[in-house]
Scaffold this active site. Structure first.
Site, PDB file in Angstrom:
ATOM      1  N   GLY A  99       0.831  -1.212   0.000  1.00  0.00           N
ATOM      2  CA  GLY A  99       0.000   0.000   0.000  1.00  0.00           C
ATOM      3  C   GLY A  99       0.854   1.245   0.000  1.00  0.00           C
ATOM      4  O   GLY A  99       2.051   1.187  -0.322  1.00  0.00           O
ATOM      5  N   ASN A 100       0.263   2.384   0.345  1.00  0.00           N
ATOM      6  CA  ASN A 100       1.039   3.615   0.479  1.00  0.00           C
ATOM      7  C   ASN A 100       0.437   4.477   1.572  1.00  0.00           C
ATOM      8  O   ASN A 100      -0.600   4.136   2.139  1.00  0.00           O
ATOM      9  CB  ASN A 100       1.134   4.349  -0.870  1.00  0.00           C
ATOM     10  CG  ASN A 100      -0.235   4.749  -1.391  1.00  0.00           C
ATOM     11  OD1 ASN A 100      -0.936   5.540  -0.781  1.00  0.00           O
ATOM     12  ND2 ASN A 100      -0.633   4.160  -2.528  1.00  0.00           N
ATOM     13  N   PHE A 101       1.071   5.609   1.855  1.00  0.00           N
ATOM     14  CA  PHE A 101       0.681   6.406   3.028  1.00  0.00           C
ATOM     15  C   PHE A 101      -0.451   7.407   2.773  1.00  0.00           C
ATOM     16  O   PHE A 101      -0.749   8.229   3.632  1.00  0.00           O
ATOM     17  CB  PHE A 101       1.901   7.171   3.565  1.00  0.00           C
ATOM     18  CG  PHE A 101       2.964   6.282   4.134  1.00  0.00           C
ATOM     19  CD1 PHE A 101       2.682   5.488   5.237  1.00  0.00           C
ATOM     20  CD2 PHE A 101       4.224   6.214   3.566  1.00  0.00           C
ATOM     21  CE1 PHE A 101       3.652   4.655   5.772  1.00  0.00           C
ATOM     22  CE2 PHE A 101       5.201   5.384   4.094  1.00  0.00           C
ATOM     23  CZ  PHE A 101       4.922   4.595   5.202  1.00  0.00           C
ATOM     24  N   ALA A 147      -4.058   7.828  -4.749  1.00  0.00           N
ATOM     25  CA  ALA A 147      -2.673   7.376  -4.921  1.00  0.00           C
ATOM     26  C   ALA A 147      -2.745   5.892  -5.272  1.00  0.00           C
ATOM     27  O   ALA A 147      -2.680   5.018  -4.396  1.00  0.00           O
ATOM     28  CB  ALA A 147      -1.894   7.589  -3.638  1.00  0.00           C
TER      29      ALA A 147
END
Ligand code: CTP
Length: 401
Positions: free
Chosen positions: A209-211, A277
């Site tokens: 995943g990402n932030f 994102a």
């Protein structure tokens, strides 16, 4: 949005009546005062107690509430109280009564006494909806000036599939908001916004995943809605979803799901803002069982996900406006300008991670807007809600041009 507006919600005998409980709650959350009137058939599907609790007002379904005391429910008083009478769901039976002024129950007496505008959300089976008699009745009530919210296509309670599903409560709310706010700059426009990260599964317990917190996308969805647009927000795993009830939220997890959800909405939308994102790569295979700890190193083979913005950009029609984001750490302007043209966007919002307080996770952002032809506009560091206002103001210029 609906503060101070008085809405008379008429409920008739249809299985969709259970959805009207959500609708009543959304109307109240939006600031409206709601009074509910039920037809005798509606009482077979849902209880007045549910609606009295949600609307915070007594619910009426008969001329006399208490037969012993002969207490009289004043249909004219109720009808004249309302700014809008909303029949949702509207059954084929009540539609027919409305078309023929057949006043044989309390709801019909209220309806016929109303001087305010009337909006209806029909709900019935596919063939009942298509029946020439129903279509004639709909034309007739349209000729009275009533607003008809065309039913959706989809699975029906009968097990059949087709046209006849009542519009979703959020869609009905959007129509009501539009009705009371016709002069907002984006009234009548539909907007699709993506927000948040995507999670790409590795195995049943892990993901890549990402932030991204999704805050920027949510703020844009809220601002578009406050300017009158009907908004659908396709959100990855985001903690704080919008508080505005007239935003329809479609929750997704992976890039593939986000793509599918966007494809289902894109064609009907005038404005698309890709603020998510999206993961660029996903594990080539998803392990069915939890991957056990063995070697010192673990190499994952990743494959590209679909580029949603590029795909939608290639399908964009004349008149549709598409805005993307570019999160960059180097050669910011040229990279963003390249994405703008490669993805066929009308405007791109550049975030530089070099700017303190900009980008993921923060409550603030610092952006530069870039248009084709290298026209650009720089903004200072602001709360994300204010940044959303700047972006939406420019979207209004593009869509209304
Ligand atoms: N985007 C998308 N689908 C993807 C990747 C990105 O829709 N699979 C969209 C984002 O929502 C954003 C824009 O494309 O509006 C640019 O995203 P960004 O991550 O900055 O660029 P990428 O095209 O992924 O390129 P790179 O990661 O190499 O900078």
């Amino acid at each position: 949005m609906l503060k101070g507006k008085k809405i008379l919600l008429g409920i008739t005998g249809s299985i969709a009546a259970y959805k009207s409980a959500f609708l009543a709650r959304l109307l109240v959350q939006s600031g409206a005062e709601v009074k509910v009137v039920m037809s005798p058939a509606a009482l077979e599907f849902v209880t007045p107690l549910t609606f009295a609790t949600l609307s915070k007002n007594p619910v009426h379904s008969d001329f006399t509430e208490n037969k012993d005391t002969g207490e009289w429910n004043h249909h004219v008083g109720l009808a004249l109280w309302a700014d809008l009478m909303l029949m949702a769901p509207l059954s084929a039976d009540t539609l027919s009564k409305m078309a023929h002024a057949q006043c044989d129950n309390f709801l019909m007496a209220v309806y016929m006494s109303a001087r305010c505008p009337v909006m209806v959300a029909p709900a019935m089976d596919h063939d009942m909806f298509l029946h020439p008699g129903t279509q004639e009745n709909l034309s007739k009530i349209k000729s009275f000036g009533h607003i008809v919210l065309a039913p959706n296509e989809g699975e029906l309670a009968s097990g059949l599939s087709g046209k006849g599903r009542m519009e979703e409560p959020e869609e009905i709310l959007q129509a009501v908001v539009r009705f009371f706010n016709p002069d907002l700059p984006l009234s009548g426009k539909r907007a699709l916004v993506t927000a948040g990260p995507t999670y790409e599964k590795i195995d049943p317990v892990r993901f890549v995943g990402n932030f991204s917190s999704g805050k920027m996308g949510v703020a844009i969805a809220e601002t578009l809605a406050s300017q009158g647009a009907d908004v659908v927000l396709v959100a990855g795993p985001v903690k704080d979803l919008p508080s505005q009830p007239n935003i329809r939220v479609v929750k997704v997890t992976s890039a593939h799901e986000m793509h599918q959800a966007c494809l289902a909405e894109f064609d009907q939308c005038d404005i698309t803002v890709m603020a998510a994102a999206v993961a660029d790569y996903k594990p080539a295979t998803v392990a069915l069982e939890k991957v056990k700890k063995k070697e010192d190193e673990w190499a994952l083979t990743m494959v590209k996900t679909v580029d949603i913005a590029s795909d939608l950009g290639s399908k964009k029609r004349m008149g549709q406006v598409m805005v993307g984001f570019a999160l960059e750490t180097e050669n910011e302007h040229s990279n963003a300008a390249l994405k703008l043209s490669k993805k066929n966007l009308d405007m791109i919002v550049l975030n530089s991670l070099k700017d303190e307080g900009a980008g993921f996770g923060t409550d603030t952002n610092k952006i530069t807007l870039i248009w084709p032809g290298n026209k650009l506009k720089e903004f200072g560091l602001k709360p994300k809600s204010k940044v959303a206002e700047d972006i939406v103001q420019e979207i209004c210029q593009l869509i209304l041009k």
